[in-house]
Design a protein around this motif. Structure first.
Motif, PDB file in Angstrom:
ATOM      1  N   THR A   1       0.865  -1.173   0.000  1.00  0.00           N
ATOM      2  CA  THR A   1       0.000   0.000   0.000  1.00  0.00           C
ATOM      3  C   THR A   1       0.904   1.226   0.000  1.00  0.00           C
ATOM      4  O   THR A   1       1.579   1.491   0.990  1.00  0.00           O
ATOM      5  N   PRO A   2       0.936   1.955  -1.115  1.00  0.00           N
ATOM      6  CA  PRO A   2       1.837   3.108  -1.176  1.00  0.00           C
ATOM      7  C   PRO A   2       1.525   4.134  -0.102  1.00  0.00           C
ATOM      8  O   PRO A   2       0.360   4.395   0.189  1.00  0.00           O
ATOM      9  N   ARG A   3       2.557   4.699   0.478  1.00  0.00           N
ATOM     10  CA  ARG A   3       2.378   5.711   1.520  1.00  0.00           C
ATOM     11  C   ARG A   3       2.033   7.065   0.886  1.00  0.00           C
ATOM     12  O   ARG A   3       2.298   7.290  -0.291  1.00  0.00           O
ATOM     13  N   TYR A   4       1.467   7.922   1.702  1.00  0.00           N
ATOM     14  CA  TYR A   4       1.281   9.307   1.254  1.00  0.00           C
ATOM     15  C   TYR A   4       2.537  10.069   1.643  1.00  0.00           C
ATOM     16  O   TYR A   4       3.057   9.857   2.735  1.00  0.00           O
ATOM     17  N   PRO A   5       2.996  10.950   0.792  1.00  0.00           N
ATOM     18  CA  PRO A   5       4.160  11.752   1.178  1.00  0.00           C
ATOM     19  C   PRO A   5       3.805  12.598   2.397  1.00  0.00           C
ATOM     20  O   PRO A   5       2.676  13.065   2.515  1.00  0.00           O
ATOM     21  N   THR A   6       4.761  12.761   3.311  1.00  0.00           N
ATOM     22  CA  THR A   6       4.511  13.609   4.488  1.00  0.00           C
ATOM     23  C   THR A   6       4.846  15.052   4.134  1.00  0.00           C
ATOM     24  O   THR A   6       5.584  15.304   3.178  1.00  0.00           O
ATOM     25  N   LEU A   7       4.339  15.970   4.930  1.00  0.00           N
ATOM     26  CA  LEU A   7       4.611  17.383   4.655  1.00  0.00           C
ATOM     27  C   LEU A   7       6.118  17.680   4.703  1.00  0.00           C
ATOM     28  O   LEU A   7       6.648  18.305   3.775  1.00  0.00           O
ATOM     29  N   PRO A   8       6.834  17.223   5.766  1.00  0.00           N
ATOM     30  CA  PRO A   8       8.295  17.461   5.760  1.00  0.00           C
ATOM     31  C   PRO A   8       8.969  16.832   4.539  1.00  0.00           C
ATOM     32  O   PRO A   8       9.878  17.414   3.947  1.00  0.00           O
ATOM     33  N   GLY A   9       8.481  15.636   4.140  1.00  0.00           N
ATOM     34  CA  GLY A   9       9.028  14.977   2.943  1.00  0.00           C
ATOM     35  C   GLY A   9       8.831  15.850   1.716  1.00  0.00           C
ATOM     36  O   GLY A   9       9.740  15.997   0.887  1.00  0.00           O
ATOM     37  N   ILE A  10       7.647  16.427   1.607  1.00  0.00           N
ATOM     38  CA  ILE A  10       7.346  17.279   0.447  1.00  0.00           C
ATOM     39  C   ILE A  10       8.243  18.521   0.461  1.00  0.00           C
ATOM     40  O   ILE A  10       8.835  18.883  -0.556  1.00  0.00           O
ATOM     41  N   MET A  11       8.376  19.143   1.645  1.00  0.00           N
ATOM     42  CA  MET A  11       9.197  20.348   1.751  1.00  0.00           C
ATOM     43  C   MET A  11      10.647  20.038   1.362  1.00  0.00           C
ATOM     44  O   MET A  11      11.275  20.774   0.618  1.00  0.00           O
ATOM     45  N   LYS A  12      11.132  18.916   1.887  1.00  0.00           N
ATOM     46  CA  LYS A  12      12.533  18.534   1.634  1.00  0.00           C
ATOM     47  C   LYS A  12      12.756  18.256   0.146  1.00  0.00           C
ATOM     48  O   LYS A  12      13.759  18.663  -0.434  1.00  0.00           O
ATOM     49  N   SER A  13      11.785  17.558  -0.466  1.00  0.00           N
ATOM     50  CA  SER A  13      11.963  17.167  -1.866  1.00  0.00           C
ATOM     51  C   SER A  13      11.975  18.392  -2.788  1.00  0.00           C
ATOM     52  O   SER A  13      12.571  18.385  -3.855  1.00  0.00           O
ATOM     53  N   LYS A  14      11.320  19.461  -2.340  1.00  0.00           N
ATOM     54  CA  LYS A  14      11.252  20.678  -3.164  1.00  0.00           C
ATOM     55  C   LYS A  14      12.618  21.320  -3.315  1.00  0.00           C
ATOM     56  O   LYS A  14      12.891  21.990  -4.308  1.00  0.00           O
ATOM     57  N   LYS A  15      13.455  21.130  -2.299  1.00  0.00           N
ATOM     58  CA  LYS A  15      14.759  21.812  -2.315  1.00  0.00           C
ATOM     59  C   LYS A  15      15.818  20.994  -3.048  1.00  0.00           C
ATOM     60  O   LYS A  15      16.882  21.502  -3.366  1.00  0.00           O
ATOM     61  N   ARG A  16      15.539  19.718  -3.274  1.00  0.00           N
ATOM     62  CA  ARG A  16      16.565  18.861  -3.859  1.00  0.00           C
ATOM     63  C   ARG A  16      16.766  19.146  -5.334  1.00  0.00           C
ATOM     64  O   ARG A  16      15.833  19.498  -6.044  1.00  0.00           O
ATOM     65  N   GLU A  17      17.980  18.886  -5.758  1.00  0.00           N
ATOM     66  CA  GLU A  17      18.270  19.071  -7.168  1.00  0.00           C
ATOM     67  C   GLU A  17      17.838  17.841  -7.951  1.00  0.00           C
ATOM     68  O   GLU A  17      17.915  16.725  -7.443  1.00  0.00           O
ATOM     69  N   ILE A  18      17.379  18.046  -9.160  1.00  0.00           N
ATOM     70  CA  ILE A  18      17.009  16.911 -10.007  1.00  0.00           C
ATOM     71  C   ILE A  18      17.931  16.928 -11.213  1.00  0.00           C
ATOM     72  O   ILE A  18      18.055  17.945 -11.902  1.00  0.00           O
ATOM     73  N   GLU A  19      18.594  15.800 -11.433  1.00  0.00           N
ATOM     74  CA  GLU A  19      19.526  15.702 -12.559  1.00  0.00           C
ATOM     75  C   GLU A  19      18.711  15.671 -13.856  1.00  0.00           C
ATOM     76  O   GLU A  19      17.728  14.937 -13.958  1.00  0.00           O
ATOM     77  N   CYS A  20      19.121  16.455 -14.838  1.00  0.00           N
ATOM     78  CA  CYS A  20      18.360  16.506 -16.089  1.00  0.00           C
ATOM     79  C   CYS A  20      19.223  16.026 -17.257  1.00  0.00           C
ATOM     80  O   CYS A  20      20.356  16.467 -17.417  1.00  0.00           O
ATOM     81  N   LEU A  21      18.686  15.092 -18.038  1.00  0.00           N
ATOM     82  CA  LEU A  21      19.413  14.551 -19.191  1.00  0.00           C
ATOM     83  C   LEU A  21      18.592  14.771 -20.457  1.00  0.00           C
ATOM     84  O   LEU A  21      17.363  14.836 -20.395  1.00  0.00           O
ATOM     85  N   SER A  22      19.256  14.824 -21.590  1.00  0.00           N
ATOM     86  CA  SER A  22      18.524  14.866 -22.855  1.00  0.00           C
ATOM     87  C   SER A  22      18.295  13.424 -23.300  1.00  0.00           C
ATOM     88  O   SER A  22      19.000  12.511 -22.858  1.00  0.00           O
ATOM     89  N   PRO A  23      17.319  13.199 -24.186  1.00  0.00           N
ATOM     90  CA  PRO A  23      17.079  11.832 -24.668  1.00  0.00           C
ATOM     91  C   PRO A  23      18.347  11.217 -25.271  1.00  0.00           C
ATOM     92  O   PRO A  23      18.619  10.030 -25.056  1.00  0.00           O
ATOM     93  N   ASP A  24      19.121  12.004 -25.996  1.00  0.00           N
ATOM     94  CA  ASP A  24      20.336  11.455 -26.601  1.00  0.00           C
ATOM     95  C   ASP A  24      21.367  11.062 -25.554  1.00  0.00           C
ATOM     96  O   ASP A  24      22.011  10.026 -25.673  1.00  0.00           O
ATOM     97  N   GLU A  25      21.509  11.892 -24.534  1.00  0.00           N
ATOM     98  CA  GLU A  25      22.440  11.542 -23.450  1.00  0.00           C
ATOM     99  C   GLU A  25      22.018  10.236 -22.793  1.00  0.00           C
ATOM    100  O   GLU A  25      22.847   9.436 -22.376  1.00  0.00           O
ATOM    101  N   ALA A  26      20.679  10.027 -22.704  1.00  0.00           N
ATOM    102  CA  ALA A  26      20.195   8.806 -22.056  1.00  0.00           C
ATOM    103  C   ALA A  26      20.360   7.592 -22.968  1.00  0.00           C
ATOM    104  O   ALA A  26      20.479   6.469 -22.482  1.00  0.00           O
ATOM    105  N   GLY A  27      20.372   7.801 -24.275  1.00  0.00           N
ATOM    106  CA  GLY A  27      20.574   6.654 -25.178  1.00  0.00           C
ATOM    107  C   GLY A  27      19.404   6.360 -26.103  1.00  0.00           C
ATOM    108  O   GLY A  27      19.116   5.195 -26.415  1.00  0.00           O
TER     109      GLY A  27
END
Ligand SMILES: Cc1cc2nc3c(=O)[nH]c(=O)nc-3n(C[C@H](O)[C@H](O)[C@H](O)COP(=O)(O)OP(=O)(O)OC[C@H]3O[C@@H](n4cnc5c(N)ncnc54)[C@H](O)[C@@H]3O)c2cc1C
Ligand SMILES: Nc1ncnc2c1ncn2[C@@H]1O[C@H](COP(=O)(O)O)[C@@H](O)[C@H]1O
Lengths: 263, 303
Positions: free
Chosen positions: A186-212
């Motif tokens: 049963t998937p959990r619901y994200p918690t508010l602190p989890g949501i706040m924390k995830s907002k600050k994290r960096e997300i690595e971005c790739l182009s389709p060609d870089e991915a293959g």
């Protein structure tokens, strides 16, 4: 231990779909998007394993799609994934399963994940191929339609769901890819602190060609509303009036009300 | 067009759905050969070539061993299409064969137009036509989409030899949980779907079932949520039912659910989404919020 989870963003299926101008997929305007149901089970399972192993595994979540899919990556991070990766592909909806698998395998290959979780199918296109194709390309074990999973060291046991609710129990070593079915957890619901924390994290971005990205193996030559065969009566309106109409129709068309169920 | 139909066998029993593979080939007017990893006593009966491996040698379903056997058959017969049923066996095996051949795969085919294969999308609301760009195509067929056909005849046998060695080990089968309710004989079934929304509202479904003198059924999500027990689940991984009346409450009508209740004589659907695919099989479709409509119907029946 390194774990990868692949998530797809899909439209709400209770929407009304209108074909795009090319007649290959639906018009996106006005639709609400969310994480594919089966991928929520994948995220949950990865995060549970991380917790079971005292937080040691690193969980990466990957999604391929236009800018809007970052939201789904963030949701997975709010549920407990450590790293987010976004393959920024404006044309993801036109890619076939082979191309999606090529990008996932291209990303995953050199990073040597021990475990990869995907959904068993995506609910909008539902090819059920991406997980298997990815595993075959990587040359790793693959178990599909999993409703039970456990890990002991580098040995996994999984229960595959079969027709009629029977299960097939299989064992395999890592590295491996598992496709998740309804009922796994049963998937959990994200918690508010989890949501706040995830907002600050960096997300690595790739182009389709870089991915293959590779050339497709299929093309779409038509997309249209289902031809409705249903010739049933459709009723709308006030609940009480509807109830009276339905009782009258059940009396007319079936014998069930005369069998003594309802008095 | 040359087709290789891949016939499934589980625990020594050939799958009934093999007849639909023959039906598909007939629809296309295609030339037929069959790959069968099973029992020598149950060879498919038709006048043509069977690529055969004895299950007592190859063992119960093993994705690697089975994949290599099928690749041998493809190598020998060079089919244009390798065709599976979309079952837990077929959907697991097909992409492995497609990947090895670098062939296009089209999943859950429901029809054919020209060079394209028709598939459902968006939970059956839309349909797509997909055309393979490779010379060989791998297909899985949606159960029930093509007519069942038993051609009859005596096949010629081409023996395949299993190469053992695999990265997934089969351990055992677990039977479905036997917790009791037999819906197959029920005259009336009132089923709860995800749209029921909460355990509390399941009571509305139970009350209607009682007023109709019927049993309570469920869609998969209603079982997964713990609202109702597994033995009440209707569909491919639950029971197949054929009541005189089936009431689908908050059920969208996914193929896996329809597969279990299409045999109902009369279907009443209650759904807020007028376009829900359950409309395809509903004799009576009530567009309403079940939280208002179910109590009203129950009250009317009790009067
Ligand atoms: C291998 C496999 C096997 C499966 N086996 C089965 C199976 O045996 N049985 C099964 O059922 N499923 C099975 N499924 C799952 C199936 O694909 C669907 O996900 C499932 O049937 C959807 O259930 P649902 O209709 O209850 O939920 P949803 O698809 O979420 O539909 C809910 C419906 O409720 C309606 N609704 C919402 N609110 C209200 C309201 N207030 N009043 C009225 N209507 C409302 C919505 O419009 C919607 O149509 C299987 C899936 C797979 C991949
Ligand atoms: N665009 C995507 N980005 C990331 N993962 C994906 C994508 N498309 C499919 N997948 C993964 O592959 C699974 C099967 O998808 P499909 O083969 O399209 O039915 C999904 O449940 C996801 O886990």
């Amino acid at each position: 231990m390194k774990i990868l989870v692949c998530v797809k963003q899909v439209p709400d299926l209770e929407s009304r779909f209108v074909p795009n101008a090319a007649g290959t997929w639906f018009e996106e305007a006005g639709l609400a998007f969310r994480m594919n149901d089966y991928d929520e089970f994948a995220v949950e399972e990865a995060v549970r394993i991380k917790e079971q192993l005292g937080g040691a595994p690193e969980v990466t979540v990957l999604s391929i799609g236009p800018g809007r899919v970052v939201e789904t990556v963030r949701k997975a991070m709010a549920m407990g994934c450590d790293h987010g990766v976004h393959v920024m592909d404006q044309d993801a909806a036109d890619r076939d399963p082979w191309q999606i698998a090529a990008m996932i395998a291209g990303f995953a290959g050199p990073r040597r994940f021990d475990l990869i979780f995907t959904g068993m199918q995506s609910i909008d296109r539902g090819s059920g191929q991406v997980g298997l194709l990815t595993a075959e390309r990587l040359g790793i074990a693959c178990v599909t339609t999993v409703v039970g999973f456990s890990l002991e060291g580098r040995r996994a046991t999984a229960e595959r769901e079969l027709e009629g609710g029977a299960r097939g129990v299989v064992g395999f070593g890592l590295p491996a890819l598992v496709t998740c079915q309804l009922g796994l957890n049963t998937p959990r619901y994200p918690t508010l602190p989890g949501i706040m924390k995830s907002k600050k994290r960096e997300i690595e971005c790739l182009s389709p060609d870089e991915a293959g990205l590779e050339a497709p193996l299929t093309m779409v030559s038509g997309f249209a509303p289902q031809v409705r065969m249903g010739s049933g009566t459709v009723l709308e309106g006030d609940a009480v009036e509807l109830a009276a109409q339905v009782v009258a129709l059940l009396n007319e068309k079936t014998a069930v009300l005369r069998r003594g169920g309802a008095q | 067009m040359k087709t290789l139909l891949v016939a499934e066998c589980r625990q020594g029993r050939p799958a009934d759905a093999t007849a639909e593979l023959f039906g598909f080939a007939r629809t296309l007017g295609a030339e037929v050969s069959v790959a069968y990893i099973g029992n020598p006593d149950d060879l498919p009966r038709f006048d043509g070539l069977v690529y055969f491996a004895d299950v007592r040698d190859s063992g119960e379903y093993d994705p690697d061993v089975h994949k290599r056997l099928l690749l041998q058959a493809v190598e020998a017969g060079r089919p244009d299409a390798v065709v599976f049923m979309h079952s837990s066996w077929g959907w697991d095996l097909a992409p492995r064969v497609a990947a090895a051949l670098k062939a296009a795969q089209v999943t859950e085919v429901t029809g054919v137009v020209g060079e394209g294969y028709i598939v459902d999308s968006c939970n059956g609301k839309m349909r797509r036509t997909v055309r393979p760009l490779t010379t060989t195509v791998v297909l899985t067929l949606q159960p029930g989409a093509f007519p069942a056909l038993q051609p009859g005849g005596a096949p010629e046998i081409h023996l395949l030899r299993a190469e053992h060695g695999s990265n997934v080990e089969f351990i055992r089968y677990e039977p479905p949980p036997a917790d009791g309710v037999d819906l197959t004989r029920a005259e009336v079934i009132v089923s709860a779907g995800r749209g029921v929304g909460s355990r509390e509202h399941v009571e509305l479904v139970k009350a209607l079932a009682e007023a109709l003198g019927g049993e309570v059924g469920a869609s998969r999500p209603a079982v997964d949520a713990g609202w109702l027990e597994h033995s009440r689940q209707v569909g491919t991984t639950g029971q197949t039912v054929s009541p005189a009346l089936y009431v689908a409450c908050g059920i969208s009508g996914a193929v896996q659910h329809l597969a279990g209740m299409k045999g109902a004589a009369f279907v009443l659907a209650v759904n807020t989404d007028r376009d829900a695919p359950i409309g395809e099989v509903a004799d009576l479709f009530v567009v309403a919020d079940l939280r208002q409509f179910l109590p009203a119907l129950t009250a009317k029946l009790k009067r």
